[in-house]
Design an enzyme around this catalytic site. Structure first.
Site, short mmCIF file in Angstrom:
data_model
loop_
_atom_site.label_atom_id
_atom_site.label_comp_id
_atom_site.label_asym_id
_atom_site.label_seq_id
_atom_site.Cartn_x
_atom_site.Cartn_y
_atom_site.Cartn_z
CG ASN A 45 -7.38 0.56 0.34
OD1 ASN A 45 -7.68 -0.43 -0.31
ND2 ASN A 45 -6.41 1.39 -0.04
CB VAL A 46 -10.69 -1.34 6.27
CG1 VAL A 46 -10.96 -1.08 7.75
CG2 VAL A 46 -11.97 -1.21 5.45
CG HIS A 88 -5.36 7.57 4.29
ND1 HIS A 88 -4.52 8.22 3.43
CD2 HIS A 88 -5.79 6.48 3.62
CE1 HIS A 88 -4.43 7.55 2.29
NE2 HIS A 88 -5.20 6.49 2.38
N GLY A 89 -7.71 7.63 8.24
CA GLY A 89 -7.89 7.89 9.67
C GLY A 89 -9.36 8.02 10.03
CG ASP A 129 -2.03 0.90 1.27
OD1 ASP A 129 -2.49 1.26 0.17
OD2 ASP A 129 -2.49 1.26 2.37
CG HIS A 130 -0.72 4.88 0.49
ND1 HIS A 130 -1.10 5.93 -0.31
CD2 HIS A 130 -1.84 4.45 1.12
CE1 HIS A 130 -2.40 6.13 -0.17
NE2 HIS A 130 -2.88 5.24 0.68
CB SER A 150 -11.26 3.70 9.05
OG SER A 150 -10.39 2.62 9.02
CG HIS A 160 -6.88 4.91 -0.88
ND1 HIS A 160 -5.68 4.58 -0.31
CD2 HIS A 160 -6.87 4.36 -2.11
CE1 HIS A 160 -4.96 3.87 -1.16
NE2 HIS A 160 -5.67 3.72 -2.27
P1 13P Z 1 -8.15 4.19 6.78
O1 13P Z 1 -6.96 4.18 7.69
O2 13P Z 1 -8.94 5.45 6.89
O3 13P Z 1 -8.99 2.97 6.93
O4 13P Z 1 -7.59 4.19 5.29
C1 13P Z 1 -7.03 3.00 4.79
C2 13P Z 1 -6.41 3.22 3.46
O5 13P Z 1 -6.95 3.87 2.60
C3 13P Z 1 -5.13 2.55 3.24
O6 13P Z 1 -4.58 2.89 2.01
#
Ligand code: 13P
Length: 284
Positions: free
Chosen positions: A230-231, A180-181, A82-83, A211, A208
């Site tokens: 993505n979580v 993210h977060g 990821d990333h 969460s 993305h």
């Molecule tokens: P979260 O941490 O908000 O779930 O995002 C996950 C994500 O997009 C990982 O690339």
């Protein structure tokens, strides 16, 4: 069962209009928790690690654990980096056996993003490895990548078309307002933008910042064309809070099997809920 590429997994989901959960794991135990949860729902699953997790656990150890989990539970498992902003680490993970890679050059100019993505495509296309790239800038914090609210930028639909034409990537992560977060308020998701991008490019799109997005919004994103969700943060927090709770209640219970079992059960419950939410249960 060997690890699989996520490309056919995501294409099938796109065609049949459901989502696939991609879960960030931070320890080898979490690999087993996520895979066991997916197996109990007969769901295909994507395990993903950030650069930091590769550096802390080792690419070979992660691949070995993910392969063992796939063998044990007998469901399709893809392993995604990821990333990633480091070409050397991408090559290392591909050599180790990762089946999917995200090259994140979204902090650079469009031209540089195309160029860095093409460099990864050059290797990946010969190996049927999935490649994901980001357009626009997803806000929030993901490991060492920090994008402030002011710097977050939604993807421009016409640029998505040009980007896919110039790179031939199999999956695209367009920034559409998620972050993210954990959100402090409601996420500002641009549903019209998702619809427009999905109508212009014919590859699976990645959501993305999965969460804590309200369930109704996740379902809407998937119905409009998002395929991979993505979580990370919610899973990491759930896992760690179960351990914290264990020690709050039983400070002298120090056997790792006691607290790790509780963490695993809590993580599994969350993964199962997300799998059902995106609709990939019984699609293995
Ligand atoms: P979260 O941490 O908000 O779930 O995002 C996950 C994500 O997009 C990982 O690339």
């Amino acid at each position: 069962m060997a690890l699989v590429s996520s490309t056919p997994m995501l294409k099938k989901a796109q065609k049949e209009k459901y989502g696939v959960g991609a879960f960030n794991v931070h320890s080898l135990d979490m690999i087993y928790a996520v895979t066991e949860a997916a197996a109990e729902l007969q769901a295909p699953v994507i395990l993903q690690t950030t650069m930091g997790t590769v550096q802390s656990l080792g690419a070979n150890n992660i691949v070995a654990a993910a392969t063992a989990a796939s063998d044990t539970y007998g469901i399709p498992v893809a392993l995604h980096l990821d990333h990633c902003t480091d070409y050397g680490l991408i090559v290392q993970c591909i050599r180790a056996g990762y089946t999917s890679i995200m090259i994140d050059a979204s902090m650079h100019s469009f031209e540089e993003n195309v160029s860095q993505t093409n460099k990864v495509m050059e290797i990946a296309k010969h190996l049927s490895i999935n490649v994901e790239a980001e357009l626009g800038k997803v806000g929030g914090v993901e490991d060492n990548i920090v994008v402030s609210e002011q710097d977050a930028q939604k993807a421009v639909p016409s640029e998505c078309v040009t980007f896919v034409e110039q790179t031939k990537i199999p999956t695209l992560a367009p920034a559409i307002g998620t972050a993210h977060g954990i959100y402090t308020g409601d996420p500002d998701i641009d549903f019209d933008r998702i619809k427009e991008i999905a109508s212009l490019v014919d590859i699976p799109l990645v959501l993305h910042g999965g969460s804590a997005i309200p369930d109704v919004d996740v379902k809407r994103c998937i119905s409009l064309g998002m395929v991979k969700m993505n979580v990370s943060t919610e899973l990491k927090n759930t896992y760690s809070r179960a351990i914290l709770e264990h020690f709050n209640q039983e400070p002298d219970s120090l056997d790792p099997r006691a607290y790790l079992t509780k963490a695993k059960e809590a993580a599994k419950a969350l993964v199962k809920a997300k799998i059902k939410l995106v609709g990939c249960d019984y699609k293995a």
